[in-house]
Design an enzyme around this catalytic site. Sequence first.
Site, PDB file in Angstrom:
ATOM      1  N   LYS A 162      40.091  55.177  48.561  1.00 32.56           N
ATOM      2  CA  LYS A 162      40.369  54.805  47.162  1.00 32.56           C
ATOM      3  C   LYS A 162      39.658  53.499  46.780  1.00 32.56           C
ATOM      4  O   LYS A 162      39.030  53.410  45.726  1.00 32.56           O
ATOM      5  CB  LYS A 162      41.883  54.655  46.982  1.00 32.56           C
ATOM      6  CG  LYS A 162      42.335  53.929  45.740  1.00 32.56           C
ATOM      7  CD  LYS A 162      42.685  54.844  44.610  1.00 32.56           C
ATOM      8  CE  LYS A 162      42.968  54.050  43.346  1.00 32.56           C
ATOM      9  NZ  LYS A 162      43.208  54.838  42.190  1.00 32.56           N
ATOM     10  N   LYS A 237      42.885  44.750  40.141  1.00 29.62           N
ATOM     11  CA  LYS A 237      43.720  44.922  41.348  1.00 29.62           C
ATOM     12  C   LYS A 237      42.931  45.648  42.441  1.00 29.62           C
ATOM     13  O   LYS A 237      42.892  45.205  43.597  1.00 29.62           O
ATOM     14  CB  LYS A 237      44.972  45.732  40.985  1.00 29.62           C
ATOM     15  CG  LYS A 237      45.794  46.157  42.196  1.00 29.62           C
ATOM     16  CD  LYS A 237      46.914  47.139  41.846  1.00 29.62           C
ATOM     17  CE  LYS A 237      47.570  47.667  43.122  1.00 29.62           C
ATOM     18  NZ  LYS A 237      48.614  48.651  42.878  1.00 29.62           N
TER      19      LYS A 237
HETATM   20  P1  NAD Z   1      54.292  51.121  36.837  1.00 33.28           P
HETATM   21  O1  NAD Z   1      54.463  49.640  36.887  1.00 33.28           O
HETATM   22  O2  NAD Z   1      54.367  51.824  35.541  1.00 33.28           O
HETATM   23  O3  NAD Z   1      55.364  51.823  37.829  1.00 33.28           O
HETATM   24  C1  NAD Z   1      55.859  51.253  39.008  1.00 33.28           C
HETATM   25  C2  NAD Z   1      57.367  51.492  39.013  1.00 33.28           C
HETATM   26  O4  NAD Z   1      57.910  51.037  40.245  1.00 33.28           O
HETATM   27  C3  NAD Z   1      58.090  50.732  37.901  1.00 33.28           C
HETATM   28  O5  NAD Z   1      58.829  51.642  37.093  1.00 33.28           O
HETATM   29  C4  NAD Z   1      59.007  49.769  38.656  1.00 33.28           C
HETATM   30  O6  NAD Z   1      60.265  49.531  38.004  1.00 33.28           O
HETATM   31  C5  NAD Z   1      59.198  50.501  39.970  1.00 33.28           C
HETATM   32  N1  NAD Z   1      59.598  49.627  41.053  1.00 33.28           N
HETATM   33  C6  NAD Z   1      59.181  48.371  41.345  1.00 33.28           C
HETATM   34  N2  NAD Z   1      59.822  47.893  42.426  1.00 33.28           N
HETATM   35  C7  NAD Z   1      60.683  48.865  42.850  1.00 33.28           C
HETATM   36  C8  NAD Z   1      61.608  48.984  43.906  1.00 33.28           C
HETATM   37  N3  NAD Z   1      61.804  47.967  44.762  1.00 33.28           N
HETATM   38  N4  NAD Z   1      62.320  50.124  44.008  1.00 33.28           N
HETATM   39  C9  NAD Z   1      62.151  51.140  43.124  1.00 33.28           C
HETATM   40  N5  NAD Z   1      61.278  51.093  42.094  1.00 33.28           N
HETATM   41  C10 NAD Z   1      60.547  49.983  41.969  1.00 33.28           C
HETATM   42  O7  NAD Z   1      52.905  51.404  37.566  1.00 33.28           O
HETATM   43  P2  NAD Z   1      52.055  52.772  37.549  1.00 33.28           P
HETATM   44  O8  NAD Z   1      50.987  52.664  36.521  1.00 33.28           O
HETATM   45  O9  NAD Z   1      52.983  53.935  37.561  1.00 33.28           O
HETATM   46  O10 NAD Z   1      51.298  52.641  38.952  1.00 33.28           O
HETATM   47  C11 NAD Z   1      51.950  52.937  40.181  1.00 33.28           C
HETATM   48  C12 NAD Z   1      50.921  52.863  41.281  1.00 33.28           C
HETATM   49  O11 NAD Z   1      49.877  53.798  41.023  1.00 33.28           O
HETATM   50  C13 NAD Z   1      50.241  51.498  41.432  1.00 33.28           C
HETATM   51  O12 NAD Z   1      50.073  51.231  42.797  1.00 33.28           O
HETATM   52  C14 NAD Z   1      48.906  51.686  40.715  1.00 33.28           C
HETATM   53  O13 NAD Z   1      47.898  50.839  41.214  1.00 33.28           O
HETATM   54  C15 NAD Z   1      48.616  53.140  41.030  1.00 33.28           C
HETATM   55  N6  NAD Z   1      47.740  53.820  40.061  1.00 33.28           N
HETATM   56  C16 NAD Z   1      47.940  53.668  38.723  1.00 33.28           C
HETATM   57  C17 NAD Z   1      47.093  54.323  37.829  1.00 33.28           C
HETATM   58  C18 NAD Z   1      47.291  54.184  36.348  1.00 33.28           C
HETATM   59  O14 NAD Z   1      46.388  54.587  35.579  1.00 33.28           O
HETATM   60  N7  NAD Z   1      48.424  53.677  35.870  1.00 33.28           N
HETATM   61  C19 NAD Z   1      46.045  55.119  38.304  1.00 33.28           C
HETATM   62  C20 NAD Z   1      45.883  55.283  39.685  1.00 33.28           C
HETATM   63  C21 NAD Z   1      46.749  54.620  40.551  1.00 33.28           C
END
Ligand code: NAD
Length: 288
Positions: A162, A237
């Site tokens: 990734k 990031k």
């Molecule tokens: P987001 O911030 O919307 O979601 C993360 C969720 O995790 C939040 O709802 C938060 O409340 C929850 N969380 C945090 N700590 C927690 C805990 N201790 N226990 C339970 N829940 C907890 O982020 P996202 O956009 O959904 O991204 C999630 C992952 O996917 C990240 O690692 C990001 O880099 C990756 N990602 C995101 C995208 C994108 O376009 N958004 C694309 C590819 C990969």
Amino acid sequence: MNIGFIGLGKMGAPMASNLVKAGHSVTGFDVAGVKVDGVADASSAADAARGKDVVITMLPNGDILRSVYAEIVPAGTAGSCFIDCSTVDVDSARAAHEMASKADLLSVDAPVSGGVGGATAGTLTFMAGGSEAAFAIAEPLFSIMGQKAVHCGPAGSGQAAKICNNMILGISMIGVCEAFVLADKLGLSRQSVFDVVSTSSGSCWSMNTYCPVPGIGPQSPADNAYKPGFAAELMLKDLGLAQDAAESVGAPTPMGAKAHALYRAFVDQGGKGRDFSAMIEKLANDPR
Ligand code: NAD
């Protein structure tokens, strides 16, 4: 399958929802109290993991992943499979695998590409690391949440793939943006740049599919005032993770380092919340 899903954010919620639509029984937990239609509520992460065949995590970063694993691994049933889809540093991914393996759990690191649109449509690409046995359990779920899954190798290989991909993407997007800024100043039309480059040796995804200027090429965030898409801070990031990994193994990544510095500056200068292709506006305004 009985699935626990921890982290129901922008990505996790639609992924969990697609598993429910495919007939799986999903129990979810998110510290923010997020509810997803059809997903049963657990009162804690450990509760969501207890007694499940598969536990999926989709969390913001490696520190949170480690602390959630410290909670859920002891609650896991021996032989069940833990799948982490978050994008995290390779060391945290390997630490999570190690915790799982000590508790006789199978595990996969499986970060995704495809963004919120892909998560909603069930068209993500999964890059997976872990044993054959773990991948075999995870693969049918990947095919519900996504359209492609590549088993890249042992523990941590998914995260490694990734960050390599996204380092290329960050660098190539900056290259395409620079070319348009230079072409503008040389009096060359943007359409000519696209027509030539998209069918020549400079062609790449950042030019052909995700062109950073409005009105040129297929629809992209540039046509929607740079609303993400893929936000600049997420690119920052991933470029940071690539630099951490390069540092830890002594790999020379001069272009990756430069791309990281440029995205850091862009995010600090108002790029946060904008698509990463809006980098073109920063470059257009920067002095030479
Ligand atoms: P987001 O911030 O919307 O979601 C993360 C969720 O995790 C939040 O709802 C938060 O409340 C929850 N969380 C945090 N700590 C927690 C805990 N201790 N226990 C339970 N829940 C907890 O982020 P996202 O956009 O959904 O991204 C999630 C992952 O996917 C990240 O690692 C990001 O880099 C990756 N990602 C995101 C995208 C994108 O376009 N958004 C694309 C590819 C990969």
